[in-house]
Design a protein around this motif. Structure first.
Motif, short mmCIF file in Angstrom:
data_model
loop_
_atom_site.label_atom_id
_atom_site.label_comp_id
_atom_site.label_asym_id
_atom_site.label_seq_id
_atom_site.Cartn_x
_atom_site.Cartn_y
_atom_site.Cartn_z
N ASP A 91 -6.53 -15.18 43.95
CA ASP A 91 -7.10 -15.96 45.05
C ASP A 91 -8.47 -16.47 44.62
OD1 ASP A 91 -8.17 -16.80 47.61
OD2 ASP A 91 -6.61 -15.57 48.54
N GLY A 107 -11.73 -14.30 43.84
CA GLY A 107 -12.04 -13.50 45.01
C GLY A 107 -11.15 -12.29 45.13
N ASP A 108 -9.88 -12.42 44.73
CA ASP A 108 -8.94 -11.32 44.90
C ASP A 108 -7.84 -11.42 43.86
OD1 ASP A 108 -7.93 -9.01 46.19
OD2 ASP A 108 -6.52 -10.21 47.37
N HIS A 163 -17.76 -15.56 47.87
CA HIS A 163 -17.09 -14.27 48.05
C HIS A 163 -17.20 -13.76 49.47
CE1 HIS A 163 -15.68 -12.45 44.12
NE2 HIS A 163 -16.10 -13.66 43.77
N GLN A 164 -18.33 -13.95 50.09
CA GLN A 164 -18.52 -13.43 51.44
C GLN A 164 -17.69 -14.20 52.45
OE1 GLN A 164 -22.60 -13.14 52.65
NE2 GLN A 164 -22.11 -12.20 54.62
N LYS A 165 -17.74 -15.54 52.37
CA LYS A 165 -16.99 -16.36 53.30
C LYS A 165 -15.54 -16.56 52.88
CE LYS A 165 -21.03 -19.05 54.74
NZ LYS A 165 -21.63 -20.41 54.82
N ARG A 166 -15.24 -16.24 51.63
CA ARG A 166 -13.89 -16.38 51.08
C ARG A 166 -13.37 -17.82 51.21
NH1 ARG A 166 -11.28 -10.41 52.68
NH2 ARG A 166 -13.06 -9.27 51.84
N THR A 167 -14.27 -18.77 51.00
CA THR A 167 -13.93 -20.18 51.09
C THR A 167 -12.94 -20.54 49.98
OG1 THR A 167 -16.20 -20.54 51.82
CG2 THR A 167 -14.89 -22.50 51.26
N ARG A 202 -8.29 -7.57 58.23
CA ARG A 202 -8.55 -7.48 56.79
C ARG A 202 -8.61 -6.05 56.28
NH1 ARG A 202 -12.44 -12.78 55.64
NH2 ARG A 202 -10.95 -14.29 56.55
N VAL A 233 -11.98 -18.47 45.10
CA VAL A 233 -12.90 -18.74 46.21
C VAL A 233 -14.18 -19.38 45.70
CG1 VAL A 233 -12.00 -16.81 47.58
CG2 VAL A 233 -13.95 -16.44 46.06
N TYR A 265 -6.51 -9.86 53.02
CA TYR A 265 -7.66 -10.45 52.33
C TYR A 265 -8.25 -11.61 53.12
CZ TYR A 265 -10.62 -12.79 48.92
OH TYR A 265 -11.71 -13.38 48.30
N ARG A 266 -7.39 -12.49 53.61
CA ARG A 266 -7.88 -13.70 54.26
C ARG A 266 -7.44 -13.81 55.72
NH1 ARG A 266 -9.91 -17.89 51.87
NH2 ARG A 266 -9.20 -17.31 49.80
#
Length: 499
Positions: free
Chosen positions: A370, A358-359, A375-379, A179, A372, A174-175
């Protein structure tokens, strides 16, 4: 409830007599727990809390059968393990029966840290090699030998990585580096281990062991991709090393379908050494290393006797046998599968509803959420995770956050956790996430209204960063806030995130 001291006096005595590095959960407002039963804990006022994080009380807090077994044996005998006694051999036989045939020799200890330390000794004695490959963000125990191979710890202190330690990327799809959209993440992550082995050999070093939790816990509830461990084992064995599977947090049926987490990776994967601890005694201190006859004989041939005063003592062995009985008699593996699947289904519905999730990942009653900001950058949503676990505590639900950024909500409750408990937890999480996301939207709209027309709209991510700024910086030493171990800064966060 019977107490020796008031909560404030207990805190004062703790500050006076307990080392300052020994943290408590929810340090800004710690809970004083005076009793527990099954999946519930009770404070000094009699308030009930749903325990979603205690994988030590594996079959349930104070399970009557486990308590009786300890009492019965303690009334008869408890002594060191040099005396011949049936309990330890009966337990070793029962424990070995849950493992693949080649894993048949047991060494009993008192904690997971002791077990992992002994596993390293076994591995290094086997071929005379020294070096260890570990995973990034891994944690294997508090002994000096284990801090050295635990990036989760040594990267946050003043220690530097020792030359005999090699850190491979965590197989996080995921991160991580490779991936879920990668064609073959298992091979890609395993190739990183192969690269480490080749570089070590080129430097004249020899690999003694690769060590990993079968599912990383402190690393953020990471489930390795199928085939990863098989490929790593192939490379490690080719280098003359052994594979150590750390099951201290994830063993004894937590994944549901299998008794040991490494077994879910396929019958073609069998580690050379397995370590276990936490759930083994349901709160009673006991742990174990199980290995092959070949490795055990090599260890014996060193000429040094191994002796552990309390490891495998009659009371500990009786407790361990009772835990095995309860797992079987109450079908706790089946419960982990049923309730785990139901809980994952509920959480995936929340993921579709809430932008902060996010996950959702996990197996059985080992699940991570998880959080975030984008969602795109998974910050990683670190500050938000800390906010959520405190708000859940107010709802009498105990959660913790972990992972490299402290943004993963960890769910690993006692195995008697029910579907009703799962729904209760998720309903409260839903309410807190809804309130938090509404606060974010309100703040964003307020900023847009206050800004001049030429100013650009503040993104949700930028706003979340402004909320987090100065509160819980992921670059700080995370030991200050592990599992809710944050300072009074939490109160500032609560004021800024009205829910």
């Amino acid at each position: 409830m019977c107490e020796l001291y008031s909560k404030q006096d207990t805190l004062a005595l703790r500050r006076k007599h307990i080392g300052p590095s020994c943290k408590v959960f929810f340090a800004a407002d710690p809970i004083k727990i005076v009793r527990a039963q099954r999946q519930y804990m009770f404070d000094e006022k009699g308030e009930q809390y749903l325990d979603c994080i205690n994988n030590v009380a594996h079959v349930g807090h104070c399970h009557p059968e486990v308590v009786k077994a300890a009492q019965r044996q303690m009334e008869l005998l408890n002594t060191n393990s040099r005396f011949l006694h049936d309990n330890v051999v009966e337990y070793a036989k029962r424990l070995s029966a849950t493992l693949p045939d080649k894993l048949s020799v047991c060494y009993f200890t008192n904690s997971g840290s002791e077990a992992n330390d002994l596993a390293l000794r076994l591995a290094r004695q086997f071929r005379g090699h020294q070096d260890v490959i570990t995973l990034d963000h891994a944690y294997h125990g508090h002994l000096s030998s284990l801090i050295e191979i635990s990036p989760y710890k040594f990267r946050k202190g003043k220690d530097v990585k020792k030359e005999f330690v090699h850190v491979a990327p965590a197989p996080d799809i995921y991160r991580g580096k490779y991936r879920e959209d990668h064609a073959d993440p298992a091979s890609a992550y395993a190739s990183e281990v192969k690269k480490i082995i080749d570089e070590a050999h080129n430097s004249g070093r020899k690999i003694a062991a690769f060590i990993a939790e079968s599912m990383q816990s402190c690393g953020g509830q990471i489930i390795p991709p199928a085939g990863y461990f098989q490929k790593v084992a192939e490379y490690v064995h080719g280098a003359g090393g052994v594979f150590i599977a750390d099951e201290v947090q994830v063993g004894f049926g937590r994944v549901g379908r299998h008794f040991w987490s490494f077994q879910m990776l396929g019958e073609d994967f069998v580690p050379d050494i397995v370590t276990m601890g936490k759930p083994m005694g349901n709160g009673h201190p006991m742990a174990c290393v199980v290995t092959t006859k070949e490795i055990a004989e090599a260890f014996s041939n060193s000429g040094m006797e191994y002796f552990n005063t309390y490891g495998g003592n009659p009371v500990s062995s009786a407790v361990g046998l009772a835990v095995l009985d309860v797992i079987e008699n109450e079908d706790l593996q089946g419960n982990a599968t049923r309730v785990g699947n139901y809980l994952t289904e509920l959480l995936n519905k929340q993921k579709a509803k809430h932008t902060l999730i996010g996950d959702v990942r996990g197996v059985g009653l080992f699940i991570g959420i998880d959080l975030v900001k984008d969602h795109q950058k998974r910050t990683p949503a670190t500050a938000e995770a800390q906010h959520i676990i405190y708000k859940m505590k107010e709802k009498r639900v105990l959660l913790s956050a972990d992972g490299p950024y402290r943004n993963v909500l960890k769910i690993k409750p006692p195995m008697c956790f029910t579907e009703e408990d799962a729904k209760f937890m998720v309903d409260h999480l839903d309410g807190i996430l809804t309130g938090l996301e509404e606060a974010i939207r309100d703040k964003t709209e307020s900023v847009i209204t206050e800004n001049t027309p030429c100013r650009t709209k503040m993104s949700d991510e930028a706003h979340l960063e402004s909320l987090s700024d100065g509160i819980l910086d992921p670059k700080e030493n995370p030991s200050r806030k592990r599992n809710g171990l944050c300072t009074d800064k939490h109160s500032l966060l609560s004021k800024r995130l009205k829910t």
